[in-house]
Design a protein around this motif. Structure first.
Motif, PDB file in Angstrom:
ATOM      1  N   ILE A  85     -34.349   7.434 -12.349  1.00  0.00           N
ATOM      2  CA  ILE A  85     -33.411   6.919 -11.345  1.00  0.00           C
ATOM      3  C   ILE A  85     -33.184   5.419 -11.548  1.00  0.00           C
ATOM      4  O   ILE A  85     -32.049   4.931 -11.517  1.00  0.00           O
ATOM      5  CB  ILE A  85     -33.942   7.206  -9.929  1.00  0.00           C
ATOM      6  CG1 ILE A  85     -33.926   8.714  -9.669  1.00  0.00           C
ATOM      7  CG2 ILE A  85     -33.112   6.466  -8.873  1.00  0.00           C
ATOM      8  CD1 ILE A  85     -34.571   9.119  -8.355  1.00  0.00           C
ATOM      9  N   GLY A  86     -34.255   4.662 -11.769  1.00  0.00           N
ATOM     10  CA  GLY A  86     -34.115   3.231 -12.012  1.00  0.00           C
ATOM     11  C   GLY A  86     -33.306   2.940 -13.256  1.00  0.00           C
ATOM     12  O   GLY A  86     -32.466   2.020 -13.268  1.00  0.00           O
ATOM     13  N   ILE A  89     -29.622   3.535 -12.484  1.00  0.00           N
ATOM     14  CA  ILE A  89     -29.055   2.437 -11.694  1.00  0.00           C
ATOM     15  C   ILE A  89     -28.686   1.278 -12.607  1.00  0.00           C
ATOM     16  O   ILE A  89     -27.605   0.672 -12.481  1.00  0.00           O
ATOM     17  CB  ILE A  89     -30.067   1.970 -10.622  1.00  0.00           C
ATOM     18  CG1 ILE A  89     -30.238   3.040  -9.548  1.00  0.00           C
ATOM     19  CG2 ILE A  89     -29.598   0.655  -9.971  1.00  0.00           C
ATOM     20  CD1 ILE A  89     -31.346   2.725  -8.554  1.00  0.00           C
ATOM     21  N   THR A  90     -29.545   0.962 -13.553  1.00  0.00           N
ATOM     22  CA  THR A  90     -29.279  -0.114 -14.503  1.00  0.00           C
ATOM     23  C   THR A  90     -28.063   0.205 -15.364  1.00  0.00           C
ATOM     24  O   THR A  90     -27.212  -0.654 -15.611  1.00  0.00           O
ATOM     25  CB  THR A  90     -30.505  -0.348 -15.399  1.00  0.00           C
ATOM     26  OG1 THR A  90     -31.653  -0.591 -14.585  1.00  0.00           O
ATOM     27  CG2 THR A  90     -30.293  -1.526 -16.335  1.00  0.00           C
ATOM     28  N   ALA A  93     -24.907  -0.378 -13.320  1.00  0.00           N
ATOM     29  CA  ALA A  93     -24.849  -1.607 -12.525  1.00  0.00           C
ATOM     30  C   ALA A  93     -23.535  -2.362 -12.729  1.00  0.00           C
ATOM     31  O   ALA A  93     -23.165  -2.659 -13.869  1.00  0.00           O
ATOM     32  CB  ALA A  93     -26.022  -2.515 -12.879  1.00  0.00           C
ATOM     33  N   VAL A  98     -27.468  -5.882  -8.950  1.00  0.00           N
ATOM     34  CA  VAL A  98     -27.728  -4.442  -9.027  1.00  0.00           C
ATOM     35  C   VAL A  98     -28.541  -4.113 -10.281  1.00  0.00           C
ATOM     36  O   VAL A  98     -29.457  -3.283 -10.247  1.00  0.00           O
ATOM     37  CB  VAL A  98     -26.410  -3.644  -9.012  1.00  0.00           C
ATOM     38  CG1 VAL A  98     -26.685  -2.152  -9.206  1.00  0.00           C
ATOM     39  CG2 VAL A  98     -25.668  -3.864  -7.703  1.00  0.00           C
ATOM     40  N   THR A 101     -32.063  -4.998  -9.663  1.00  0.00           N
ATOM     41  CA  THR A 101     -32.667  -3.975  -8.799  1.00  0.00           C
ATOM     42  C   THR A 101     -33.037  -2.729  -9.601  1.00  0.00           C
ATOM     43  O   THR A 101     -34.142  -2.182  -9.460  1.00  0.00           O
ATOM     44  CB  THR A 101     -31.697  -3.597  -7.668  1.00  0.00           C
ATOM     45  OG1 THR A 101     -31.397  -4.752  -6.886  1.00  0.00           O
ATOM     46  CG2 THR A 101     -32.299  -2.519  -6.773  1.00  0.00           C
ATOM     47  N   GLY A 102     -32.112  -2.266 -10.441  1.00  0.00           N
ATOM     48  CA  GLY A 102     -32.386  -1.086 -11.254  1.00  0.00           C
ATOM     49  C   GLY A 102     -33.563  -1.297 -12.190  1.00  0.00           C
ATOM     50  O   GLY A 102     -34.425  -0.414 -12.338  1.00  0.00           O
ATOM     51  N   VAL A 105     -36.781  -1.192 -10.179  1.00  0.00           N
ATOM     52  CA  VAL A 105     -37.141   0.183  -9.821  1.00  0.00           C
ATOM     53  C   VAL A 105     -37.718   0.908 -11.035  1.00  0.00           C
ATOM     54  O   VAL A 105     -38.758   1.600 -10.939  1.00  0.00           O
ATOM     55  CB  VAL A 105     -35.912   0.936  -9.268  1.00  0.00           C
ATOM     56  CG1 VAL A 105     -36.216   2.428  -9.116  1.00  0.00           C
ATOM     57  CG2 VAL A 105     -35.482   0.349  -7.933  1.00  0.00           C
ATOM     58  N   ARG A 161     -25.409  -0.441 -22.020  1.00  0.00           N
ATOM     59  CA  ARG A 161     -25.750   0.484 -20.936  1.00  0.00           C
ATOM     60  C   ARG A 161     -26.186   1.856 -21.462  1.00  0.00           C
ATOM     61  O   ARG A 161     -26.910   2.591 -20.778  1.00  0.00           O
ATOM     62  CB  ARG A 161     -24.550   0.663 -20.007  1.00  0.00           C
ATOM     63  CG  ARG A 161     -24.100  -0.627 -19.323  1.00  0.00           C
ATOM     64  CD  ARG A 161     -22.800  -0.388 -18.561  1.00  0.00           C
ATOM     65  NE  ARG A 161     -22.263  -1.620 -18.014  1.00  0.00           N
ATOM     66  CZ  ARG A 161     -22.592  -2.130 -16.817  1.00  0.00           C
ATOM     67  NH1 ARG A 161     -23.452  -1.478 -16.058  1.00  0.00           N
ATOM     68  NH2 ARG A 161     -22.061  -3.253 -16.393  1.00  0.00           N
ATOM     69  N   TYR A 164     -29.939   2.821 -21.507  1.00  0.00           N
ATOM     70  CA  TYR A 164     -30.561   3.158 -20.223  1.00  0.00           C
ATOM     71  C   TYR A 164     -30.171   4.562 -19.762  1.00  0.00           C
ATOM     72  O   TYR A 164     -30.982   5.259 -19.137  1.00  0.00           O
ATOM     73  CB  TYR A 164     -30.222   2.100 -19.178  1.00  0.00           C
ATOM     74  CG  TYR A 164     -31.085   0.874 -19.345  1.00  0.00           C
ATOM     75  CD1 TYR A 164     -32.395   0.857 -18.861  1.00  0.00           C
ATOM     76  CD2 TYR A 164     -30.628  -0.235 -20.036  1.00  0.00           C
ATOM     77  CE1 TYR A 164     -33.210  -0.236 -19.047  1.00  0.00           C
ATOM     78  CE2 TYR A 164     -31.438  -1.346 -20.224  1.00  0.00           C
ATOM     79  CZ  TYR A 164     -32.731  -1.341 -19.731  1.00  0.00           C
ATOM     80  OH  TYR A 164     -33.547  -2.423 -19.926  1.00  0.00           O
TER      81      TYR A 164
END
Length: 406
Positions: A85-86, A89-90, A93, A98, A101-102, A105, A161, A164
C-alpha cells in the motif's frame, strides 16, 4: 516450529527481504528526477530518503516486537501487504508531501525484513544460525543495491514511479507465497506486547553488548547512507552528467562487494565475529579514500564502493549473529531495537550528505562518510572486550532477565 530451514525456504525469505527493503531504497538513484517532478528543491531531496528511514525506525520500535508475541509467518504476510500500500501511494503521488507520506508508510511496514530475520534465527539450528542469517541478509543487500539498477533503468524508460508499482505487486505475490511455503511460528502463550516493549528499553539501559553493537551499526549505516544517498547527486552533475540508468548500474559494484561478505555468517559461527567487525571497520574507513577520487576516473570509485559494501555487510551479519545468539528466545525485539540504530544512522547519512554536497561538494560528503566510519571503528575499539567476555549486564534486578552469553 521445525528446527532448520530448507533451501527453498531460504530463497523465499531472502526474496521477502529483498523486495521489502527495496521500497525504502528505490528512490535513491532517481532522487534528482523524482524531486524535479514532485516540485522539491535540491536542498530538500534528502527528505524523500529520510522519510522511509524514519518510518522504518517507528516500525522497528512498534511493529517488530509483535514477532515475539504473534505467529511470525502470519505477521510477515500482513506486513508485506501493507508495504504494498505504501509503495502504491508513492507510485501515484501527485506532489512531494504525498510521496513523503507514501515512502514513510512503506518504510513503516518494510520492517517485515527484521521479522523475517527473527523467524530465521528462531527456526535455525544453532550450528547454522549464522549461515542462514547471512543468506537471508544477502537478500537485504540484493534489495538495497539491486533496486538501484532496476530503478535507474525504469527511471530512464518508463519513469521513476514504475519501480514502486512493481514493488507493490511483488509484495502482494510474496505475501501469498509465505503462507504456502513457511511453517507456522507460534509464540509461547502469556507473552505480552507491553512486556516486550519494556524489555527493549532495558536492553538499551543494561546490555553492554547490545549498546555497543547498536552504536557501531548507527555509525556504519550513517556512512553507508552518506554514499548511496549522495552518489546520484555527484554523478548526475558535471563532468559525468549520468542518467538514472548509468547511476543505477553502480549498484552492481556494491552488490559484488556485499555478496562477497556472505561468508561473514560462517566466520561468525566459528567464533570470530569480533575480529571480523574490527577488520571490516578498518576497510570501511579506508574505502572513502578511493570513493573521494572521482575527478578523473570512476574506477577508484567503483573499487571503493565494493570495499564499502563488503565491510558494511560483514559488520551487519556479525552483529546480528552475536545478538541473536545472546537472546535466542526474543530475537524479534532484540533485532528490532538493534535495527532502530540502523534506521536512524541511515536517515542521518541521507540528510547530512545532501546538505554537505549542496554546501561544499562531493569531497565534503566523503569526509562526512569517512568520519562516521571512523566513529564506528572507535566504538569497536573501546568496547571489543565485551564480545570476548560475553554477554555482560549491570548488576541488579535485571540479571535474571538477561542470562550470560553462552
Amino acid at each position: 516450529m521445525q528446527t532448520g530451514i530448507t533451501r527453498s525456504q531460504r530463497f523465499v525469505l531472502a526474496s521477502v527481504c529483498a523486495v521489502a527493503v527495496s521500497a525504502i531504497y528505490a528512490i535513491q538513484p532517481v532522487l534528482e528526477a523524482a524531486g524535479r517532478e514532485l516540485g522539491l528543491a535540491s536542498g530538500s531531496l534528502g527528505r524523500l530518503v529520510a522519510a522511509g528511514q524514519i518510518g522504518y525506525f517507528l516500525g522497528l520500535v512498534l511493529l517488530v516486537p509483535l514477532g515475539d508475541v504473534v505467529n511470525r509467518r502470519r505477521l510477515i504476510g500482513v506486513l508485506l501487504s501493507l508495504t504494498a500500500i505504501g509503495a502504491m501511494i508513492t507510485a501515484l503521488a501527485p506532489n512531494g508531501p504525498v510521496a513523503v507520506t507514501g515512502l514513510a508508510v512503506a518504510g513503516l511496514f518494510a520492517v517485515v525484513v527484521q521479522v523475517t530475520v527473527a523467524y530465521v534465527a528462531a527456526a535455525s539450528a544453532a550450528s547454522e544460525r549464522g549461515r542462514n542469517i547471512g543468506a537471508v541478509t544477502s537478500g537485504v543487500v540484493i534489495g538495497i543495491l539491486g533496486v538501484r539498477v532496476l530503478a535507474g533503468v525504469l527511471g530512464d524508460t518508463i519513469g521513476w514511479r514504475a519501480v514502486y508499482a512493481l514493488i507493490a505487486v511483488l509484495c502482494v505475490v510474496l505475501a501469498g507465497t509465505v503462507r504456502v511455503t513457511l511453517e507456522p511460528d507460534r509464540r509461547t502463550p502469556g507473552t505480552q506486547y507491553a512486556q516486550v516493549l519494556a524489555s527493549m528499553g532495558r536492553l538499551v539501559r543494561t546490555d553492554r553488548l547490545f549498546l555497543s553493537r547498536g552504536l557501531i551499526t548507527f555509525f556504519v549505516f550513517a556512512s553507508f547512507g552518506t554514499l548511496w544517498s549522495g552518489l546520484a547527486l555527484t554523478l548526475s552533475a558535471p563532468p559525468w552528467n549520468f542518467g538514472t540508468t548509468q547511476i543505477g548500474l553502480f549498484g552492481v559494484a556494491g552488490l559484488a562487494g556485499a555478496l562477497g561478505a556472505g561468508r561473514a555468517g560462517r566466520w561468525a559461527d566459528s567464533g570470530r565475529a569480533q575480529a571480523i567487525t574490527g577488520s571490516a571497520l578498518v576497510v570501511l574507513t579506508a574505502s572513502w579514500l578511493p570513493i573521494a577520487r572521482t575527478e578523473a576516473t570512476l574506477w577508484l570509485l567503483i573499487a571503493g564502493i565494493i570495499l564499502l559494501d563488503f565491510a558494511v555487510q560483514a559488520v551487519h551479519v556479525s552483529s546480528q549473529h552475536l545478538l541473536t545468539t545472546a537472546h535466542p528466545d526474543r530475537a524479534g525485539s532484540v533485532i528490532g531495537a538493534y535495527m532502530a540504530f540502523y534506521s536512524l544512522g541511515s536517515a542521518l547519512g541521507a540528510i547530512t550528505t545532501t546538505w554537505a554536497y549542496t554546501s561544499w561538494g562531493w569531497s565534503a560528503s566523503c569526509w562526512t562518510g569517512a568520519a562516521y566510519a571512523l566513529a564506528a571503528l572507535t566504538v569497536w575499539g573501546l568496547t571489543r572486550r565485551i564480545g570476548r567476555a560475553g554477554f555482560q549486564i549491570k548488576p541488579g534486578r535485571d540479571r535474571r532477565r538477561f542470562p550470560a552469553h553462552p
